[in-house]
Design an enzyme around this catalytic site. Structure first.
Site, PDB file in Angstrom:
ATOM      1  N   GLY A 116       0.791  -1.233   0.000  1.00 50.60           N
ATOM      2  CA  GLY A 116       0.000   0.000   0.000  1.00 50.60           C
ATOM      3  C   GLY A 116       0.815   1.270   0.000  1.00 50.60           C
ATOM      4  O   GLY A 116       0.255   2.363  -0.125  1.00 50.60           O
ATOM      5  N   LYS A 174     -29.601  27.059  12.944  1.00 54.95           N
ATOM      6  CA  LYS A 174     -29.728  25.637  13.265  1.00 54.95           C
ATOM      7  C   LYS A 174     -29.096  25.327  14.616  1.00 54.95           C
ATOM      8  O   LYS A 174     -28.215  26.026  15.087  1.00 54.95           O
ATOM      9  CB  LYS A 174     -29.051  24.784  12.175  1.00 54.95           C
ATOM     10  CG  LYS A 174     -27.546  24.963  12.106  1.00 54.95           C
ATOM     11  CD  LYS A 174     -26.927  24.149  11.001  1.00 54.95           C
ATOM     12  CE  LYS A 174     -25.408  24.369  10.949  1.00 54.95           C
ATOM     13  NZ  LYS A 174     -24.767  23.657   9.859  1.00 54.95           N
ATOM     14  N   GLY A 192     -26.632  17.291   5.167  1.00 49.48           N
ATOM     15  CA  GLY A 192     -27.612  17.426   6.239  1.00 49.48           C
ATOM     16  C   GLY A 192     -28.084  18.854   6.429  1.00 49.48           C
ATOM     17  O   GLY A 192     -29.285  19.122   6.529  1.00 49.48           O
ATOM     18  N   THR A 193     -27.132  19.785   6.469  1.00 47.78           N
ATOM     19  CA  THR A 193     -27.472  21.202   6.653  1.00 47.78           C
ATOM     20  C   THR A 193     -28.293  21.714   5.476  1.00 47.78           C
ATOM     21  O   THR A 193     -29.317  22.376   5.654  1.00 47.78           O
ATOM     22  CB  THR A 193     -26.189  22.040   6.806  1.00 47.78           C
ATOM     23  OG1 THR A 193     -25.469  21.576   7.948  1.00 47.78           O
ATOM     24  CG2 THR A 193     -26.514  23.509   6.985  1.00 47.78           C
ATOM     25  N   GLN A 204     -11.385  21.199  10.793  1.00 50.71           N
ATOM     26  CA  GLN A 204     -10.723  20.994  12.079  1.00 50.71           C
ATOM     27  C   GLN A 204      -9.692  22.107  12.279  1.00 50.71           C
ATOM     28  O   GLN A 204      -8.488  21.880  12.293  1.00 50.71           O
ATOM     29  CB  GLN A 204     -10.062  19.616  12.118  1.00 50.71           C
ATOM     30  CG  GLN A 204     -11.051  18.465  11.950  1.00 50.71           C
ATOM     31  CD  GLN A 204     -10.375  17.111  12.063  1.00 50.71           C
ATOM     32  OE1 GLN A 204      -9.508  16.891  12.909  1.00 50.71           O
ATOM     33  NE2 GLN A 204     -10.773  16.179  11.202  1.00 50.71           N
TER      34      GLN A 204
END
Length: 523
Positions: A25, A179, A212-213, A84
């Site tokens: 790999g 939200k 989702g949002t 992040q």
């Protein structure tokens, strides 16, 4: 592939390399051509599989560095791990900063990217970062469509600045979906701030993966009476869950770009726009050491980025007076002025020579549209004041006050000018084309002077000085006094100041010539 489209735009073939994997790999990279002393650009979007693409990028950059490339620019149309970017919980990493460190450690000298999830990620780098925006490409597509009562909607509070930029350039109203999250993939509740019923809603966001949002916001907008729902997303990664949600959602069209590799999706109306031209133009300018600023121009006091961007550098040579309506302002005081702003008006003052200032207010939308369509901060207006028997007033914007945090325009000062009296303004200097001294002789273009002071009648003044450098040879210098200007325009300042120089390549020393291709001294 985006890299191939960029290559086609630049009219240079892709570099030759071999990328393969060992049985265990591990990734193996070999550069199949000589890159010693070359300016190299590695195009790699960090879409899924993110870790594999990042490692491939690091290894290729390291291979180029060890092959003596003079400069390595990492071109990341999509910057992975951008979400992040801070410690929002105990004992968690700031992975966006880690990726920045790894890029620099592998040997990157510069980074070119697009629509970072958070603009402050640029500060994680100790190397130059050119941050472009996909929004103007979206706008070029959107302006070809006809909308019924368009409203631009931010799907969350964090996207207000982007949504505001879309709204002001499209001349649309702004709404926000607030939200509350249960988890990174689930939304607890949503509410809408703004008028939606009977309108076409345009959702704008920089990134979506599980959708989702977007889909939750679309459902809320439909419940509030939206007649049509579109979504503009710079980076649509679209996991399987995201595809399923979009198929079942109320979104009529998803407009996105080719910054990430994405397989064909059935059941969704997806329009993919190419950013190859924008990235290709940036690469050409970086290579020639030309300014990249005009691809993402900012205005002094504004915090919004988009309205001053130009994809193709085509400018009106002579300033033209733009009509603007105003109303006489009879209310004063801080609280009353706040009410004026709340009604979408901007408190303003028109100053004139030896005359009493006219206290007025103007439409916020009209002013934003006026500034967007200008090509510099110098704007000439035909100001008509309601109830003023003097008719129209020829004026220029003298000063604009902005809110220090939101960038919202708080106050505008205008100054009367006369059509038959010269005025003095400062205009930007731009370049276009690729100098032959750079392209064929290996010289370096240096843009030394970026602004010039001019004097002329208001309607004779150029908004921007655009200099075609195509014919400039290595060693040539263009001085301020040599800049071509329209008849009747006087340039102020020292005529001997250099504006653009083409620095000739350095001549190799005898010691350098004594070295062979492999860098070892000839015997």
């Amino acid at each position: 592939m985006l890299a191939q489209a960029i290559s086609k735009y630049i009219d240079i073939p892709l570099g030759k390399s071999t990328v393969s994997a060992f049985p265990d790999g591990e990734t193996f990279v070999k550069i199949e051509e000589n890159v010693r002393g070359e300016d190299t650009f590695v195009v790699q979007s960090t879409c899924p599989p993110t870790n594999h693409h990042l490692m491939e990028l690091f290894i290729m950059i390291d291979a180029l560095r060890r092959s003596s490339a003079s400069r390595i620019t990492a071109v990341l149309p999509f910057y992975g791990y951008a979400r992040q970017d801070r410690k929002d919980q105990p004992r968690v990493p700031i992975t966006a900063k880690l990726v920045a460190n790894l890029l620099v450690a592998s040997g990157a000298n510069r980074m070119l990217t697009m629509d970072l999830h958070a603009q402050q990620i640029q500060g994680f780098f100790d190397i130059p970062v050119d941050h472009l925006y996909a929004a103007p490409v979206m706008y070029e597509y959107l302006k070809t469509k006809e909308f019924d009562k368009l409203v631009v909607v931010s799907p969350d509070v964090g996207g207000i600045k982007m949504a505001h930029a879309y709204a002001q350039v499209l001349g649309a109203d702004l709404a926000i979906v607030a939200k509350r999250r249960k988890s990174p993939t689930e939304i607890e509740s949503m509410s809408v701030i703004g008028e939606i019923e009977g309108r076409t809603a345009l959702l704008v966001d920089d990134l979506t993966e599980t959708a989702g949002t977007l889909t939750s916001a679309a459902q809320t907008l439909k419940e509030k009476g939206a007649s049509q729902i579109l979504a503009c997303v710079s980076h649509a990664l679209l996991s399987q869950k995201g595809v399923e949600r979009l198929c079942e959602s109320d979104i009529d069209e998803l407009i996105t770009t080719d910054t990430v590799l994405r397989s064909a999706v059935e059941g969704i109306n997806v329009t993919t726009l190419s950013v190859a031209g924008l990235l290709g133009e940036a690469i050409k300018r970086i290579n020639s050491n030309s300014s990249v600023t005009s691809l993402f121009r900012f205005n002094g006091g504004m915090t919004s980025w988009w309205p001053f961007w130009r994809l193709s550098i085509q400018f009106d040579w002579i300033m033209k007076a733009v009509p603007l309506s105003a109303e006489t302002r009879s209310v004063f005081g801080r609280n009353r002025v706040k009410k004026i702003r709340a009604n979408g008006r901007i408190p303003s003052v028109l100053y004139g020579k030896g005359e009493e200032p006219a206290v007025i207010d103007i439409s916020e939308k009209d002013f934003e549209r006026l500034v967007y369509h200008s090509v510099s901060e110098n704007v000439l207006v035909d100001l008509s004041i309601e109830g003023d028997q003097a008719g129209k007033h020829l004026a220029m914007i003298q000063e604009v006050d902005h809110h220090p945090l939101s960038g919202k325009v708080l106050h505008v000062d205008f100054h009367k000018v006369s059509a038959d009296e010269p005025v003095t303004i400062t205009v930007p200097i731009e370049t276009k084309g690729e100098a032959v001294g750079v392209k064929t002789s290996g010289g370096t273009l240096e843009h030394v002077l970026f602004r010039a002071k001019l004097k002329a009648l208001p309607e004779d003044l150029p908004a921007v000085i655009t200099i075609d450098v195509t014919e400039m040879q290595a060693g040539e210098i263009l001085h301020l006094g040599e800049v071509p200007l329209p008849e009747g325009v006087e340039i102020l300042g020292n005529a001997s100041i250099p504006v653009i120089t083409i620095t000739a390549p350095r001549v190799k020393t005898d010691a350098a010539e004594a070295e062979g291709e492999d860098g070892k001294e000839k015997k």
